[in-house]
Design an enzyme around this catalytic site. Structure first.
Site, PDB file in Angstrom:
ATOM      1  CE  LYS B  80      36.168 -22.343 -12.157  1.00 14.68           C
ATOM      2  NZ  LYS B  80      34.686 -22.376 -12.183  1.00 14.68           N
ATOM      3  CB  SER B 155      33.617 -23.097 -15.984  1.00 16.46           C
ATOM      4  OG  SER B 155      33.357 -22.780 -14.624  1.00 16.46           O
ATOM      5  CB  SER B 179      30.852 -24.101 -13.272  1.00 13.19           C
ATOM      6  OG  SER B 179      30.595 -23.517 -14.522  1.00 13.19           O
TER       7      SER B 179
END
Lengths: 99, 498
Positions: B80, B155, B179
């Protein structure tokens, strides 16, 4: 009655260092009003006898040995700076006209 | 398409360690797959093909020298883009950090490298991890491999989409309010939020420091456990890191046995409004399945969970308004309007207005409001009290049961654009996941079928006490095994739309 006025949102934008346009202020004022009205519910159950939690886990001060460790070199620290002068970060003036 | 991309991470690690296949071959197969699917899903902000092959070569050389390799050496992982990486740009999907090259690696990054994992690139996210759809990325939206017109959650939507599209077997994420678990649920994969403090925040660009938790994504429970174990554990560089052994998550995932376990069904998360019928049906079946496997299930009421969402949307924005003050246009990142006439303060305000997207601006202002004098007690102070109540509800529940279960999200993946200008509707996606962030305990999402209305994946959330992460894996693996026996294989046999 609205939870927050457009003037208050403009003040928040100044405090937050966000140079928002008039259109943005109009837009955000409506949304923030809606959000604040919804989250204000927390006060319904937050009675005086409940201690607040700032953190999920009980933590006391955490210490580490005071040992010298390698840090960034000036070159590494300045490498991503928007502006550099004489091995330093160059920044816009920080004092106003009246100074 | 190479058969290598169909393998689990555990299998790939074994094959690389035994020399059956080289790490370079494994990496190349996944880079080829990324090139094939990326135009459709847009999961990555940066693909590091050369760096990845170099890391893979290093693994192969270590093996050639007779070194013993770890269980994930040579296995590709997508990272990420909120973890710092010295050799790749790190943007948090924000224009304010466009092109930024961090001077140091996050602890999670360093541990991935030390485990011999091959970082193939940085994945897309909602800007600064604020969002539930990945549409708040300043660069591009990511699409759900199950249906390209739908969001992959957020997210950590880029990581979830990459794993679901068979572009990588593993990915990292961060979970501040859901997330990891919410994108895992809506893309039909496994995602874990470890116990807060179980995985290091050092080098993780901060959103809400008391909530942010790095965790793994995988297509099966054992692979998630292997990645969880690889990057977790005490880190002296993170002052909130727990100085205790990592819970035995891999062993628990192999054990996959729930006989005699007590499972609590959270009453408030099956009775409320806004739950999709197919989501509730798959959830009810999963509870029945747990009973058939020998678990004892009871209903548990957690009355203060109804206040978790409002408390979260005061606490997280408050912390974010403080954390994001560091983006001041002075030492790194974007600088706008520095024409020699403007003051530093004016340049800051112009830069932040240009560099932050709407959701980030909303949350900074909301947090500034909640923390301002006169409102502090009513908003931030009350939210902190709700946080205490939620921890108490969990404490009482875990005296009666070993784990709690709920649907991971109230609905399946929604359409792109559907909620983007309705913040409150977007926030509801995290309804069931937020309590565990506020209380800091562990939780996992595992696939439990498709909703019949739309044929999209549904996630089962399994919640365990602080440092009881192994229970999530034990129950998750048992559910997975029983469902795969029923389905004749994994839910995600292939990304249907690709």
């Amino acid at each position: 009655m609205s939870a927050i006025t457009r003037d208050e949102v403009a003040h928040l934008a100044r405090l937050s260092r966000l140079a928002l346009t008039d259109e943005e202020l109009d837009h955000f004022a409506g949304q923030l009003d809606q959000i604040i009205a919804a989250v204000a519910r927390v006060a319904e159950v937050a009675t005086d006898d409940i201690p607040p939690s700032s953190h999920a886990l009980p933590l006391t001060n955490v210490f580490r040995p005071d040992e010298v460790r390698p840090g960034l070199t000036p070159q590494q620290a300045l490498d991503q700076a928007p502006a550099v002068e004489d091995d330093r970060f160059r920044v816009p003036r920080i004092l106003g006209e009246e100074a | 398409m190479s058969e290598l991309i169909r393998k689990t991470a555990a299998e790939l690690g074994r094959m690389v360690a035994s020399g059956e296949v080289s790490a370079v071959e494994v990496t190349q197969a996944h880079l080829d797959r990324i090139a094939e699917v990326e135009p459709k899903i847009d999961a990555f902000l940066h693909v590091a093909a050369e760096a990845a092959l170099e890391q893979a070569r290093a693994v192969d050389e270590r093996r050639a020298k007779g070194e013993r390799l770890g269980p994930l050496a040579g296995v590709p992982v997508a990272h990420k883009d909120i973890f710092t990486t010295v050799d790749m740009p790190t943007t948090a999907a924000s224009k304010i950090l466009e092109g930024w090259r961090p001077p140091y690696d996050a602890t999670v990054t360093r541990r991935l490298r030390e485990a011999g994992l091959v970082i193939v690139g940085k994945t897309n996210l909602d800007e600064f991890a604020m969002g539930s759809s990945t549409e708040n990325s300043a660069y591009k939206p990511t699409r759900n491999p199950w249906d390209l017109t739908r969001v992959p959650g957020g997210s950590s939507g880029g990581s979830a989409a990459a794993v679901a599209a068979y572009a990588v077997p593993l990915a990292t994420g961060t979970d501040t309010g859901g997330s990891i678990r919410q994108p895992a649920a809506v893309t039909g994969i496994v995602g874990t939020k470890p116990t807060y403090g179980g995985s290091s925040r050092y080098g993780l660009i901060a959103f809400a420091s008391s909530l942010d938790t790095p965790g793994p994504f995988a297509r099966n429970v054992l692979d998630a456990a292997l990645l969880h174990e690889a990057f977790s554990g005490h880190d002296p560089l993170d002052s909130t890191s727990i100085n205790a052994p990592v819970p035995p998550v891999v062993e628990a995932a192999r054990q996959a046995d729930v006989s005699g376990m007590r499972v609590g069904v959270i009453k408030e998360f099956v009775e409320g409004e806004g739950y999709q019928r197919g989501v509730l049906r798959r959830f009810t079946e999963a509870v029945e399945l747990l009973e058939s496997l020998g678990a004892k299930t009871i209903e548990i009421s957690c009355p203060s969970f109804a206040y978790a969402l409002p408390a979260y949307y005061l606490i997280a924005p408050s912390e974010c308004s403080s954390n994001l003050a560091r983006f001041d246009a002075m030492r790194y990142g974007l600088r706008v309007g520095d024409d020699g006439t403007r003051s530093a303060e004016e340049v800051m305000a112009l830069t932040r207005a240009a560099g932050f997207g709407p959701e980030v601006k909303r949350r900074i202002m909301l947090g500034t409001y909640a923390l301002s004098s006169g409102y502090y007690d009513a908003y931030y102070g009350s939210a902190q009290k709700v946080r205490t109540l939620i921890a108490r509800d969990f404490e009482a529940a875990f005296q009666q049961v070993d784990v709690l279960v709920s649907p991971t999200t109230p609905t399946t993946a929604f359409k792109l654009g559907e909620r983007v200008d309705d913040p409150m509707a977007m926030y509801l996606a995290d309804l069931c996941t937020i309590p565990s962030n506020l209380a800091g305990n562990a939780a996992i999402s595992v696939p439990c079928g498709l909703a019949e209305e739309d044929n999209l994946p549904v996630g089962l959330q399994i919640i365990a006490p602080v440092l009881g992460d192994d229970r999530c894996y034990r129950v998750g693996a048992a559910v997975e095994k029983a469902l795969e026996d029923r389905w004749g294989g994994p839910l995600l046999k292939e990304a249907p739309s690709l």
